[in-house]
Design an enzyme around this catalytic site. Structure first.
Site, PDB file in Angstrom:
ATOM      1  N   ASN A  34      -0.668   9.009   8.250  1.00  0.00           N
ATOM      2  CA  ASN A  34      -1.123  10.332   8.717  1.00  0.00           C
ATOM      3  C   ASN A  34      -2.621  10.539   8.455  1.00  0.00           C
ATOM      4  O   ASN A  34      -3.088  11.671   8.341  1.00  0.00           O
ATOM      5  CB  ASN A  34      -0.303  11.460   8.065  1.00  0.00           C
TER       6      ASN A  34
ATOM      7  N   ARG B 286       3.845  -7.865   5.306  1.00  0.00           N
ATOM      8  CA  ARG B 286       3.661  -8.717   6.478  1.00  0.00           C
ATOM      9  C   ARG B 286       2.528  -9.711   6.251  1.00  0.00           C
ATOM     10  O   ARG B 286       2.615 -10.867   6.625  1.00  0.00           O
ATOM     11  CB  ARG B 286       3.338  -7.870   7.721  1.00  0.00           C
TER      12      ARG B 286
ATOM     13  N   THR C 103      -1.040   9.207   3.215  1.00  0.00           N
ATOM     14  CA  THR C 103      -1.048   7.755   3.413  1.00  0.00           C
ATOM     15  C   THR C 103      -1.737   7.474   4.737  1.00  0.00           C
ATOM     16  O   THR C 103      -2.058   8.390   5.494  1.00  0.00           O
ATOM     17  CB  THR C 103       0.388   7.180   3.474  1.00  0.00           C
ATOM     18  N   ASP C 104      -1.911   6.182   5.036  1.00  0.00           N
ATOM     19  CA  ASP C 104      -2.618   5.871   6.279  1.00  0.00           C
ATOM     20  C   ASP C 104      -1.797   6.205   7.525  1.00  0.00           C
ATOM     21  O   ASP C 104      -2.343   6.294   8.620  1.00  0.00           O
ATOM     22  CB  ASP C 104      -3.102   4.419   6.303  1.00  0.00           C
TER      23      ASP C 104
ATOM     24  N   ASN D 292      11.117   0.707   2.943  1.00  0.00           N
ATOM     25  CA  ASN D 292       9.988   1.621   3.022  1.00  0.00           C
ATOM     26  C   ASN D 292       9.134   1.430   4.271  1.00  0.00           C
ATOM     27  O   ASN D 292       8.537   2.383   4.770  1.00  0.00           O
ATOM     28  CB  ASN D 292       9.113   1.447   1.771  1.00  0.00           C
TER      29      ASN D 292
ATOM     30  N   SER E 115      12.492  10.988   6.248  1.00  0.00           N
ATOM     31  CA  SER E 115      11.466  12.032   6.323  1.00  0.00           C
ATOM     32  C   SER E 115      12.142  13.343   6.652  1.00  0.00           C
ATOM     33  O   SER E 115      13.171  13.372   7.345  1.00  0.00           O
ATOM     34  CB  SER E 115      10.455  11.684   7.426  1.00  0.00           C
TER      35      SER E 115
ATOM     36  N   LYS F  55       0.844  -1.199   0.000  1.00  0.00           N
ATOM     37  CA  LYS F  55       0.000   0.000   0.000  1.00  0.00           C
ATOM     38  C   LYS F  55       0.879   1.249   0.000  1.00  0.00           C
ATOM     39  O   LYS F  55       2.100   1.180   0.155  1.00  0.00           O
ATOM     40  CB  LYS F  55      -0.900   0.017   1.241  1.00  0.00           C
ATOM     41  N   GLY F  56       0.232   2.388  -0.163  1.00  0.00           N
ATOM     42  CA  GLY F  56       0.888   3.685   0.007  1.00  0.00           C
ATOM     43  C   GLY F  56       2.079   3.926  -0.890  1.00  0.00           C
ATOM     44  O   GLY F  56       2.115   3.520  -2.058  1.00  0.00           O
TER      45      GLY F  56
ATOM     46  N   TYR G 159       9.088   8.862  16.261  1.00  0.00           N
ATOM     47  CA  TYR G 159       9.145   8.813  14.800  1.00  0.00           C
ATOM     48  C   TYR G 159      10.276   9.678  14.261  1.00  0.00           C
ATOM     49  O   TYR G 159      11.100   9.220  13.451  1.00  0.00           O
ATOM     50  CB  TYR G 159       7.813   9.265  14.200  1.00  0.00           C
TER      51      TYR G 159
END
Length: 246
Positions: A207, A39, A204-205, A91, A146, A17-18, A169
């Site tokens: 945030n 996963r 993305t999920d 990632n 980031s 995803k993302g 984070y």
């Protein structure tokens, strides 16, 4: 479909995803065989199927970056099927709910949990797959970082991140940057290049889709670093506009 990555094998962690999925899509659309690390094997296969519908050679690999057994089996599978790995994109990452507190109030377990995936997971996957990357004629390692990991930007008086002081984070991404620099120095006399990519504030999920950038934009820097020419940089921190300060 462009063929400039024909014959290249790319593994992307957290690729179901993302941004991870989009990186896989962009690399695959240029001819690479993409290994969708996920996963959950079901979600990974669902993502790989979508890629295959776009004529991309996509395979699913069950990979949990905090489970060494799955990392080892990933290495064995790649060794058996391809004998090498050309591109590794680290990632997979998390932002814990408990990280939205003032730094001094963050629970130590939130820090440990975040580092387990964002730092130790990156290192474990890279360390295990490095022998396969060394078998590539031009190995590329891209660590998704980031801007929130930039100490320079955080310490600026009028920082754009003034309200984004997520202890676990942010510091985990600073640590990823450090790993990038140190590994690049170790590998400077090899054909492998190691860099950190800043995707920017991408929806993305992680945030709740509040980011103002699309996944297509968020993948630009990582894809560029994954496909650097032989004279490209190593040991740097980049977004699509250039160097990001440490």
């Amino acid at each position: 479909m462009s063929e400039d990555l024909k014959g290249k094998v790319a593994l992307i962690t957290g690729a179901n995803k993302g941004i991870g999925y989009e990186i896989a899509r962009q690399l695959g659309s240029r001819g690479a065989t993409v290994l969708v690390g996920a996963r959950d094997i079901g979600r990974g296969e669902e993502a790989a199927n979508k890629l295959r519908l776009n004529q991309i050679d996509a395979r699913t690999i069950q990979l949990d970056v905090i489970d060494q057994k799955t990392i080892d089996s990933t290495a064995e599978q790649i060794e058996s099927e391809f004998g090498k790995l050309d591109i590794l994109v680290n990632n997979a990452g998390i932002l814990s709910d408990g990280d939205h507190l003032a730094p001094s109030q963050v629970d130590i377990e939130t820090l440990r949990h975040t580092y387990e995936t964002n730092v130790f997971g990156v290192f474990a996957v890279t360390k295990t797959l490095l022998p396969l990357l060394k078998k590539s004629k031009a190995g590329r390692i891209v660590n998704l970082s980031s801007g929130l990991g930039s100490l320079t930007l955080h310490s600026a008086p009028n920082s754009e991140f003034a309200d984004s002081k997520y202890l676990a984070y942010n510091s985990s991404k600073t640590a990823v940057n450090a790993i990038t620099v140190l590994l690049a120095a170790e590998l400077k006399d090899t054909a492998i290049k190691v860099n950190a990519a800043n995707p920017g504030y991408t929806a993305t999920d992680i945030n709740q889709y509040q980011g103002h950038r699309t996944v297509e934009q968020g993948a630009i820097a990582a894809v560029r670093l994954a496909t650097l020419p032989d004279d490209g940089s190593s040991g740097g921190f980049f977004d699509e506009n250039g160097v990001v300060p440490w």
